[in-house]
Design an enzyme around this catalytic site. Structure first.
Site, PDB file in Angstrom:
ATOM      1  N   ASP A   5      40.433  39.967  28.396  1.00 46.71           N
ATOM      2  CA  ASP A   5      40.948  38.607  28.260  1.00 46.71           C
ATOM      3  C   ASP A   5      42.427  38.602  27.932  1.00 46.71           C
ATOM      4  OD1 ASP A   5      37.912  38.503  27.582  1.00 46.71           O
ATOM      5  OD2 ASP A   5      38.494  36.484  28.207  1.00 46.71           O
ATOM      6  N   GLN A  59      26.005  36.691  29.400  1.00 40.38           N
ATOM      7  CA  GLN A  59      26.728  36.667  30.675  1.00 40.38           C
ATOM      8  C   GLN A  59      26.341  37.841  31.572  1.00 40.38           C
ATOM      9  OE1 GLN A  59      28.137  36.238  27.705  1.00 40.38           O
ATOM     10  NE2 GLN A  59      29.660  34.601  27.734  1.00 40.38           N
ATOM     11  N   ASN A  87      38.510  41.776  24.668  1.00 39.28           N
ATOM     12  CA  ASN A  87      37.468  41.463  25.659  1.00 39.28           C
ATOM     13  C   ASN A  87      36.232  41.019  24.887  1.00 39.28           C
ATOM     14  OD1 ASN A  87      36.576  41.363  28.440  1.00 39.28           O
ATOM     15  ND2 ASN A  87      35.307  43.144  28.016  1.00 39.28           N
ATOM     16  N   LYS A  88      35.220  40.613  25.602  1.00 36.88           N
ATOM     17  CA  LYS A  88      33.990  40.096  25.012  1.00 36.88           C
ATOM     18  C   LYS A  88      33.498  40.946  23.849  1.00 36.88           C
ATOM     19  CE  LYS A  88      32.509  37.236  25.440  1.00 36.88           C
ATOM     20  NZ  LYS A  88      32.170  36.557  26.653  1.00 36.88           N
ATOM     21  N   ARG A 112      34.339  30.534  32.882  1.00 38.96           N
ATOM     22  CA  ARG A 112      34.829  31.478  31.880  1.00 38.96           C
ATOM     23  C   ARG A 112      35.328  32.716  32.606  1.00 38.96           C
ATOM     24  NH1 ARG A 112      32.082  34.626  34.039  1.00 38.96           N
ATOM     25  NH2 ARG A 112      32.438  36.115  32.397  1.00 38.96           N
ATOM     26  N   GLY A 113      35.906  33.624  31.840  1.00 34.83           N
ATOM     27  CA  GLY A 113      36.577  34.769  32.441  1.00 34.83           C
ATOM     28  C   GLY A 113      38.058  34.446  32.514  1.00 34.83           C
ATOM     29  N   ALA A 114      38.891  35.370  32.022  1.00 39.93           N
ATOM     30  CA  ALA A 114      40.315  35.058  31.875  1.00 39.93           C
ATOM     31  C   ALA A 114      40.953  34.539  33.168  1.00 39.93           C
ATOM     32  CB  ALA A 114      41.043  36.296  31.343  1.00 39.93           C
ATOM     33  N   ARG A 136      40.980  27.187  24.825  1.00 33.00           N
ATOM     34  CA  ARG A 136      40.444  28.406  24.193  1.00 33.00           C
ATOM     35  C   ARG A 136      41.636  29.285  23.806  1.00 33.00           C
ATOM     36  NH1 ARG A 136      35.632  31.439  27.054  1.00 33.00           N
ATOM     37  NH2 ARG A 136      35.345  32.215  24.927  1.00 33.00           N
TER      38      ARG A 136
END
Lengths: 336, 336
Positions: B235, B194, B245-246, B46-48, B87
């Site tokens: 993201d 995370q 973002n998250k 995960r993570g852009a 996603r």
């Protein structure tokens, strides 16, 4: 309520073990004050009013268990202090014990047979008064809420936190009784998830529309216009109106102001502590790191991870729109 | 870094299974794109930027596995679209796939033996470029930080989210290299933690002072003056500077402004999406309720509990002090 979270059972105290909700509804019966202190420490019973009531019963139980030769006013006072040391932040704990201790005769030891029934009676009175106070808080607060409103709450200030129908949640129960359609958003409330485990469960039992969110989703709901009011409980309110409550409450108050949403603290007058000048004087309990790193038995952080784990924070009076109490609504210090 | 979260291994992709950190350091090797899509969906990677790199490798793998008769530009494009659907929010996923697809010859099918090596080469180039971009972000951001500063971050924008040393965390790694003593506060970042599982672990491996907190404790640390900067990843950044973002990032940005703390978004220029006018155009992925109600295998909410579970939120440009990119620092829209 379909359940009584706190109940006298003969010379024992019966508590719902809140650490096991919502998975299991388990009642534990305690016949000695040490076990009740442990139950308070491990949050089997929590919430400022509920802690106060449980502590009062614990003192009655402890005094009753002393032998005739052990019994003295001094010994009862010592037991009271022992119970008071269970947790440092909630003022109702100290208030309830002090109220029982004031019944001890001034200049004599009175005698166990006279004193113990007085302690039981006073503990029951505290319990009953709390039940009434909850209802009054609910009625006073319900006047602020319109049908269709969205209400955000943090942690659990409900039936499980009090002797009655709660403080913040009392308002929702009364709205529901009045036929108002409300939408409640419950912060799950890390680390111990009282919002997920207790608030969502309570409101679900009552048939009130409740959406569970992670604490960090509250802001975006505010931005979306879904939240019309924030209502939380309190563990202690200082003389200047600063209010200690579950960690995260302060952040919610800042977010509420930034989004122009009223922020209310619902609490009985017994949570106001005239002996504490401001929030700076409120001791904030630090909890164990493992509540964050090993929540619910699963390790989710590195071994030995350093954490900051305060149980509470203080919301300055300047962020509080008003206090919803059993004696009416008192304005807070927030002006816009 | 002592580990490579993403690595080409022959005609396979090797990933750290991030869902098993910090308990176990497990590497999985994938020889087909469907499994990589699943790995992206279940947040094994995960993570852009890391999603972009993994997607690029996935397309090279998929194109290489086609039989000679199956192979066509059209089929490679179809595979690209299939991978893009893993996603919806991170723009790097679309950007990386489109970059590979642009290599397909315009008017002929070129042939598998020609195209597949080009796809592998481009995927490796994206990976290497990301590594360099991370370092540049780190160097650009480190200029903002003084020894002794406290930095709050949310989620994981570190080595585990990129092909290099991260975006937000790159700045901390470079500060550490430069001998600056920094104190990092890591939001645990519910629901999937995370921050606890990945950020605390990464920084711990590097010997950087890191304190883990529940998301709802950030505000009180800000009020205590412990936080000098907030730095997060992104993201997708829309053309007007709104940054997805998250979930929780928006709230942190509001709190940072309320406490007069600068709020930076660290991201490579590849995260800027000129095709999205504003944050309103960014699709926000909704995650499964069970990530909140049964986190890590333990049910902590009532059966069937309604939840609101967005994976991301959008922070308006007006709350962003600046963007720390590989091409320097761009001012955000926050003026005070």
């Amino acid at each position: 309520m379909k359940f009584r979270p706190i109940e006298r059972a003969g010379n024992c105290l019966r508590l719902i073990d809140q650490t096991r909700l919502p998975g299991e509804l388990v009642f534990n019966e305690y016949d000695n004050h040490q076990d009740i202190i442990e139950a308070i420490k491990r949050l089997e019973v929590r919430g400022a009013p509920a802690i106060g009531i449980s502590a009062a019963y614990a003192l009655a139980i402890a005094a009753g268990r002393l032998s005739e030769t052990e019994f003295s006013n001094e010994e009862v006072r010592r037991l009271g202090e022992e119970i008071k040391a269970a947790r440092p932040t909630a003022v109702n704990l100290f208030w309830a014990i002090d109220r029982l201790l004031r019944l001890l005769p001034e200049n004599s030891d009175g005698g166990q047979r006279e004193v113990v029934p007085l302690l039981w009676q006073e503990a029951e009175r505290i319990h009953e008064e709390d039940l009434l106070m909850c209802r009054r808080i609910g009625e006073n607060g319900a006047d602020l809420i319109a049908s269709g409103d969205g209400i955000l709450t943090h942690c659990n200030a409900g039936a499980l936190a009090t002797g009655g129908i709660g403080t913040a949640l009392a308002i929702m129960y009364i709205c529901h009784e009045q036929g108002k359609k409300i939408r409640v958003y419950a912060d799950e409330t890390r680390p111990l998830l009282q919002g997920a485990r207790l608030t969502a469960w309570e409101l679900g039992q009552a048939g009130i529309d409740c959406t569970l969110i992670c604490d960090n989703a509250a802001a975006v709901l505010m931005a979306q216009g879904k939240i019309n009011h924030v209502i939380v409980g309190a563990d202690r309110i200082a003389d200047n109106g600063d209010a200690a409550n579950k960690i995260g409450t302060y952040g919610v108050a800042v977010l509420a102001r930034a989004h122009d949403i009223p922020f209310y603290v619902a609490a009985p007058m017994t949570t106001f502590d005239s002996g504490t000048e401001s929030g700076q004087g409120i001791e904030i309990e630090q909890r164990s790191a493992t509540e964050i790193t090993e929540g619910f038995g699963v390790r989710t952080a590195p071994e030995g991870q350093k954490v900051y784990a305060p149980a509470f924070d203080v919301t300055p009076n300047g962020l509080i729109t008003g206090f919803i109490t059993d004696q009416g609504i008192r304005p807070g210090g927030r002006t816009a």
